[in-house]
Structures are given as structure tokens and as C-alpha cells.
Design an enzyme around this catalytic site. Structure first.
Site, PDB file in Angstrom:
ATOM      1  N   ARG A   1       1.023  -1.238   0.027  1.00  0.00           N
ATOM      2  CA  ARG A   1      -0.196   0.202  -0.176  1.00  0.00           C
ATOM      3  C   ARG A   1       0.915   1.241   0.025  1.00  0.00           C
ATOM      4  O   ARG A   1       2.300   1.341   0.514  1.00  0.00           O
ATOM      5  CB  ARG A   1      -0.913   0.175   1.257  1.00  0.00           C
ATOM      6  CG  ARG A   1      -1.757  -1.289   1.342  1.00  0.00           C
ATOM      7  CD  ARG A   1      -2.614  -1.189   2.714  1.00  0.00           C
ATOM      8  NE  ARG A   1      -3.635  -2.248   2.714  1.00  0.00           N
ATOM      9  CZ  ARG A   1      -2.952  -3.455   3.293  1.00  0.00           C
ATOM     10  NH1 ARG A   1      -2.032  -3.576   3.829  1.00  0.00           N
ATOM     11  NH2 ARG A   1      -4.128  -4.569   3.549  1.00  0.00           N
TER      12      ARG A   1
ATOM     13  N   HIS B   1      -2.492   2.395  -5.677  1.00  0.00           N
ATOM     14  CA  HIS B   1      -3.259   1.273  -5.269  1.00  0.00           C
ATOM     15  C   HIS B   1      -3.477   0.339  -6.734  1.00  0.00           C
ATOM     16  O   HIS B   1      -3.763  -0.821  -6.682  1.00  0.00           O
ATOM     17  CB  HIS B   1      -4.643   1.449  -4.985  1.00  0.00           C
ATOM     18  CG  HIS B   1      -5.161   0.575  -3.595  1.00  0.00           C
ATOM     19  ND1 HIS B   1      -4.334   0.494  -2.684  1.00  0.00           N
ATOM     20  CD2 HIS B   1      -5.965  -0.248  -3.935  1.00  0.00           C
ATOM     21  CE1 HIS B   1      -4.762  -0.477  -2.030  1.00  0.00           C
ATOM     22  NE2 HIS B   1      -5.871  -0.963  -2.546  1.00  0.00           N
TER      23      HIS B   1
ATOM     24  N   ARG C   1      -0.789  -2.002  -7.113  1.00  0.00           N
ATOM     25  CA  ARG C   1      -0.876  -2.999  -6.189  1.00  0.00           C
ATOM     26  C   ARG C   1      -1.886  -4.082  -6.843  1.00  0.00           C
ATOM     27  O   ARG C   1      -1.724  -5.399  -6.544  1.00  0.00           O
ATOM     28  CB  ARG C   1      -1.614  -2.620  -4.868  1.00  0.00           C
ATOM     29  CG  ARG C   1      -2.001  -3.491  -3.926  1.00  0.00           C
ATOM     30  CD  ARG C   1      -2.288  -2.854  -2.283  1.00  0.00           C
ATOM     31  NE  ARG C   1      -3.098  -3.509  -1.557  1.00  0.00           N
ATOM     32  CZ  ARG C   1      -2.548  -4.299  -0.483  1.00  0.00           C
ATOM     33  NH1 ARG C   1      -1.303  -4.471  -0.608  1.00  0.00           N
ATOM     34  NH2 ARG C   1      -3.406  -5.240   0.228  1.00  0.00           N
TER      35      ARG C   1
ATOM     36  N   TYR D   1      -9.505 -10.462  -7.064  1.00  0.00           N
ATOM     37  CA  TYR D   1      -8.259 -10.720  -8.179  1.00  0.00           C
ATOM     38  C   TYR D   1      -8.368 -11.933  -9.220  1.00  0.00           C
ATOM     39  O   TYR D   1      -8.054 -11.678 -10.296  1.00  0.00           O
ATOM     40  CB  TYR D   1      -6.832 -10.529  -7.776  1.00  0.00           C
ATOM     41  CG  TYR D   1      -6.619  -9.573  -6.885  1.00  0.00           C
ATOM     42  CD1 TYR D   1      -6.477  -8.323  -7.647  1.00  0.00           C
ATOM     43  CD2 TYR D   1      -6.397  -9.332  -5.632  1.00  0.00           C
ATOM     44  CE1 TYR D   1      -6.177  -6.988  -6.822  1.00  0.00           C
ATOM     45  CE2 TYR D   1      -6.157  -8.074  -4.846  1.00  0.00           C
ATOM     46  CZ  TYR D   1      -6.089  -6.759  -5.736  1.00  0.00           C
ATOM     47  OH  TYR D   1      -6.180  -6.013  -4.844  1.00  0.00           O
TER      48      TYR D   1
ATOM     49  N   LYS E   1      -1.618  -2.703   8.104  1.00  0.00           N
ATOM     50  CA  LYS E   1      -2.969  -2.502   8.981  1.00  0.00           C
ATOM     51  C   LYS E   1      -3.054  -3.132  10.197  1.00  0.00           C
ATOM     52  O   LYS E   1      -2.524  -4.357  10.151  1.00  0.00           O
ATOM     53  CB  LYS E   1      -3.895  -2.773   8.102  1.00  0.00           C
ATOM     54  CG  LYS E   1      -4.420  -1.877   6.823  1.00  0.00           C
ATOM     55  CD  LYS E   1      -5.818  -2.132   6.160  1.00  0.00           C
ATOM     56  CE  LYS E   1      -5.982  -1.066   5.038  1.00  0.00           C
ATOM     57  NZ  LYS E   1      -7.282  -1.335   4.487  1.00  0.00           N
TER      58      LYS E   1
ATOM     59  N   HIS F   1      -4.085  -9.218   3.480  1.00  0.00           N
ATOM     60  CA  HIS F   1      -5.097  -9.078   3.394  1.00  0.00           C
ATOM     61  C   HIS F   1      -5.614 -10.055   4.710  1.00  0.00           C
ATOM     62  O   HIS F   1      -5.026 -11.256   4.937  1.00  0.00           O
ATOM     63  CB  HIS F   1      -5.832  -9.476   2.168  1.00  0.00           C
ATOM     64  CG  HIS F   1      -5.984  -8.807   1.179  1.00  0.00           C
ATOM     65  ND1 HIS F   1      -6.121  -9.129  -0.168  1.00  0.00           N
ATOM     66  CD2 HIS F   1      -5.770  -7.340   1.072  1.00  0.00           C
ATOM     67  CE1 HIS F   1      -5.994  -8.101  -0.943  1.00  0.00           C
ATOM     68  NE2 HIS F   1      -5.909  -7.117  -0.255  1.00  0.00           N
TER      69      HIS F   1
END
Length: 293
Positions: free
Chosen positions: A144, A239, A242, A274, A168, A265
Site C-alpha cells: 500500500r 493502489h 497493487r 483478483y 494495517k 489481507h
């Protein structure tokens, strides 16, 4: 407690206990302020009817489904917090239905476009070296933009060709990268970064022209500018690189669980989009090339 105290306490909870990103905290506090506008600034008496009225008003005002989904999640978090603090006798958020945001397929580069975006710069100016290194690393790792900006020099392990990323929820992961990214990083760190270093530069891997840590806005401008030079490439930000990295990994045979680990994730459901991107690209190629399509 008055409205300002409630919002301030909720903000501290989001930052210190939930450890949410500054961007998410700002968004949630904006949502809570909107909710309290609807209730006249009062927390006591907040019930499911008020929550539904507020969200219905947001919908009538034309707010996007993604915004409504976030505000629903925020309302649930806020009422649960108020209930735990004793400001609400019951938690009305438990009765609030889920608002799902639409799952639109992201725009991605094809592999030819990715190669064009990453074409070596014509000069060895520090800015060109930095831009090339960050583009290579974004595409090679799928990190990110916030993760890229937070990287320090010591986060790059040149012996193992991996970078240590703080994602995150402050979850750390290790992501591999290839030789093109390593060469670009070496050129930047040896020939570019020292020219921009200042007394207070610190350990940041990527710098701005004044010697401070690079910010997300600068990275976005770099990505948009490079994509604008590639004919047929969609206009997208970091992004998008990414998304492209994840799609190309799956198209190259990587398994979904590995891509999930690389991207950081929390849920495999997030990574599965994806797969849909790859299938849609396959269908498009089939329709274009097969005589009986």
C-alpha cells in the site's frame, strides 16, 4: 458528557485501543459528527429508529453505497462503544442491518503496460532515481502507498531480497521482491538519496526534495505522471499498481493464499477479487481471439 467530549473520547478509543489508521479515524469521526447532528447532539436516547433515519437521509442525499457501508460500520462501532461506557442502556447498532459496498473490479495494467511504466529513466537525476525505485517496489511487492511511505532504509534486506512492511493493525509481514527492484533501490540509495539528505532526514527510505520522508500525495503524483506516458494505460494511482501486481501474480500461477499473505489481507475474500479480474481478462481475450466466441 457533551458532544465534543463524546467525539474526543471516541477518537481516542479508535486510535489507542482499535489502532485504526489516521485516515479511518478521521472518516469515523466525520460520520459520528453527522450522526450527532441528526440527534441534536445527544447520545442518550439514540435508538435503532434514529440510526435508520440518519442512514436513510444519507441515502436520499445521494451518498455512494461504499460510503453508506462505512457509515453503517461506524454507527455500529460507536453505539457499541457508548453502551460499554454506560452512555446507552442498550446497543441499538446490534439491530442495524449490514450495508454491503459494491464489489467493482479494479482497473489493472496488462503486462506490456507494466513493462512500459517501469522503463528505465533517461537521466540519473535524484528525482528520476527515486521515482524509478518506488515504482519498481510498488509493483514488485504490491504494498500500500502508506506502507511504502513508512519504509526505512533498514527495512530492506538486500541479502534475502525482502522488505519488512508494517501493515494495517500494525501487523508486520515480509514481502519478497526481484532483481529489477533491487537494482533500482541500490541506484537510489547510492546515487540519489545522499544528495537529498539533510540534518534531520532520519532513516526514511524514500525522501522528498527537502529531505523529509516522502508523503502519499507525492507518490500518487509520480504514479499518475508515469502512467500518463504509457499509451492505453488506465489512469490510476498507487493502489492500481497493487491491483496489477496481484493480478499478474495469479495469472503467473501463484496461489490465492500466497497472494493474500503478500498483500497483507486479513480475509481471503478480499483477495478473491483478483481471481475475478483474471477471469474477466481471460474472457475478453477469448471473445477477441476465438473464431467461435
Amino acid at each position: 458528557m457533551d458532544r465534543e467530549e463524546v467525539v474526543a473520547e471516541f477518537g481516542r478509543y479508535l486510535r489507542l485501543e482499535r489502532d485504526l489508521s489516521p485516515h479511518t479515524v478521521r472518516a469515523y469521526l466525520t460520520d459520528v459528527s453527522s450522526l450527532l447532528d441528526h440527534t441534536g447532539g445527544e447520545v442518550e436516547g439514540l435508538d435503532i429508529g434514529m440510526l435508520r433515519e440518519w442512514l436513510a437521509g444519507q441515502h436520499a442525499a445521494g451518498k455512494a453505497r461504499a460510503t453508506l457501508a462505512r457509515r453503517t460500520a461506524c454507527a455500529r462501532t460507536f453505539t457499541a462503544y457508548c453502551h460499554r461506557r454506560g452512555w446507552l442502556q442498550a446497543d441499538p447498532g446490534l439491530l442495524l442491518g449490514s450495508a454491503k459496498s459494491p464489489r467493482t473490479l479494479p482497473s489493472v495494467l496488462d503486462q506490456r503496460q507494466a513493462e512500459a511504466v517501469l522503463a528505465a529513466p533517461a537521466t540519473a537525476e535524484p528525482k528520476e532515481l527515486r521515482d524509478q525505485a518506488l515504482l519498481e517496489l510498488l509493483y514488485a511487492t504490491g504494498v500500500r502507498v502508506s506502507e511504502l511511505c513508512a519504509l526505512d532504509v533498514d527495512d530492506v534486506d538486500r541479502e534475502r531480497n525482502v522488505v519488512r512492511v508494517l501493515g494495517k493493525g500494525r501487523k508486520e509481514r515480509t514481502v519478497p521482491f526481484g532483481m529489477p527492484a533491487l537494482r533500482a533501490l541500490d541506484r537510489w540509495c547510492i546515487h540519489g538519496r545522499p544528495l537529498w539528505m539533510r540534518a534531520g532526514t532520519g532513516p526514511a527510505l524514500f525522501l522528498g526534495v527537502r529531505g523529509g520522508r516522502i508523503d502519499a500525495g507525492t507518490v500518487r503524483r509520480v504514479v499518475h505522471a508515469r502512467l500518463a506516458q504509457v499509451e492505453g494505460a488506465p489512469d490510476m494511482g498507487p493502489h492500481g499498481l497493487r491491483h496489477s501486481a496481484a493480478t499478474h501474480l495469479l495469472e503467473g500461477g501463484a496461489d490465492l493464499r500466497s497472494v493474500q499473505e503478500l498483500l497483507g489481507h486479513a480475509s481471503l475474500n478480499t483477495t478473491q477479487i483478483y481471481t475475478h479480474v483474471s477471469i474477466e481478462r481471460l474472457r475478453a481475450a477469448y471473445r477477441q481471439a476465438h473464431p467461435r466466441a
